[in-house]
Design a protein around this motif. Structure first.
Motif, mmCIF file in Angstrom:
data_model
loop_
_atom_site.group_PDB
_atom_site.id
_atom_site.type_symbol
_atom_site.label_atom_id
_atom_site.label_comp_id
_atom_site.label_asym_id
_atom_site.label_seq_id
_atom_site.Cartn_x
_atom_site.Cartn_y
_atom_site.Cartn_z
ATOM 1 N N GLU A 23 0.746 -1.225 -0.026
ATOM 2 C CA GLU A 23 0.034 0.007 -0.109
ATOM 3 C C GLU A 23 0.820 1.095 -0.028
ATOM 4 O O GLU A 23 0.666 2.301 -0.772
ATOM 5 C CB GLU A 23 -1.017 0.120 1.217
ATOM 6 C CG GLU A 23 -2.255 -0.373 0.878
ATOM 7 C CD GLU A 23 -2.924 -0.530 2.213
ATOM 8 O OE1 GLU A 23 -3.010 0.388 3.187
ATOM 9 O OE2 GLU A 23 -3.772 -1.614 2.206
ATOM 10 N N SER A 24 2.090 1.150 0.747
ATOM 11 C CA SER A 24 2.767 2.514 0.974
ATOM 12 C C SER A 24 4.005 2.507 0.240
ATOM 13 O O SER A 24 4.633 3.339 0.003
ATOM 14 C CB SER A 24 3.250 2.584 2.583
ATOM 15 O OG SER A 24 3.811 1.198 2.693
ATOM 16 N N ALA A 25 4.423 1.434 -0.614
ATOM 17 C CA ALA A 25 5.352 1.528 -1.426
ATOM 18 C C ALA A 25 5.446 0.220 -2.353
ATOM 19 O O ALA A 25 4.771 -0.757 -1.982
ATOM 20 C CB ALA A 25 6.773 1.387 -0.526
ATOM 21 N N LYS A 145 11.657 5.236 8.035
ATOM 22 C CA LYS A 145 10.367 5.999 8.534
ATOM 23 C C LYS A 145 11.171 6.838 9.795
ATOM 24 O O LYS A 145 11.366 7.833 10.271
ATOM 25 C CB LYS A 145 9.436 5.140 8.902
ATOM 26 C CG LYS A 145 8.074 5.907 8.708
ATOM 27 C CD LYS A 145 6.749 5.038 9.239
ATOM 28 C CE LYS A 145 5.761 5.719 9.724
ATOM 29 N NZ LYS A 145 4.699 4.705 9.932
#
Ligand SMILES: Nc1nc2c(ncn2[C@@H]2O[C@H](COP(=O)(O)OP(=O)(O)OP(=O)(O)O)[C@@H](O)[C@H]2O)c(=O)[nH]1
Length: 173
Positions: A23-25, A145
């Motif tokens: 989803e994020s990458a 992150k």
């Protein structure tokens, strides 16, 4: 093979690429399977020098393979700074449970004391193979992150000695 490299082709048994959308990458895996034998140890770093992660795979049914994985860990520790690379210890061949020589606890304890991810897998029955790669990706993303949210070295080392007044002086530690 890296062109102009002195590394011997037999030091790597295979190379795979694989792209996975999260989803994020989007994650692109470039996986080098280096030969496990010690005689190739001195040349293998030419392949893994820019690696983001390493999997140290041993056979749960052959105790000596865990010892070899420990030697490979020492090798990686010489080549990488702590936290520069995600390392996972993988106890493979869980389908051979009846012949097990290394307990899950033994593998897990070694991984825990050395800050490694740990999972037991079976390449034969496709048990947890995807999971270990996903665990590595999650750890890489977590570290990214953490780095992104960490204050820059300047921000971290600046102390305003006159809080509440115009910032005329500061101390660089
Ligand atoms: N039963 C079982 N056999 C496996 C499994 N994974 C690999 N094997 C077998 O174990 C043998 C060695 O597999 P390799 O993938 O060549 O092992 P390796 O550690 O990469 O060997 P090196 O290239 O010498 O480092 C082969 O016969 C495989 O078929 C597994 O999960 N279960």
């Amino acid at each position: 093979m890296t062109s102009g490299s002195s590394c011997q082709p037999w030091a790597v048994s295979s190379f795979f690429t694989y792209t996975h959308n999260l989803e994020s990458a989007t994650v692109k895996f470039e996986i080098w399977d280096t030969a496990g034998q010690e005689k190739y140890q001195s040349v293998c770093h030419l392949y893994y020098r820019n690696a983001h992660a390493a999997l140290l795979v041993y056979d749960i049914a052959k105790k000596e393979t865990l010892k070899k994985a420990k030697l490979w860990l020492e090798e990686l520790e010489k080549k990488f700074l702590p936290d520069e690379i995600v390392i996972a210890l993988v106890g493979n061949k869980t389908d051979l449970a009846a012949e097990r020589e290394v307990t899950t606890e033994e593998g897990a304890e070694f991984a825990r004391t050395n800050g490694l991810l740990f999972m037991e897998t079976s390449a034969k029955s496709n048990h947890q193979v995807n999971d270990i790669f996903m665990a590595i990706v999650q750890e890489l993303l977590r570290r990214e992150k953490e780095k992104a949210s960490a204050p820059s070295p300047h921000e971290r080392s600046t102390i305003d000695l006159k809080e509440g007044t115009p910032k005329r002086r500061c101390c660089w530690l």
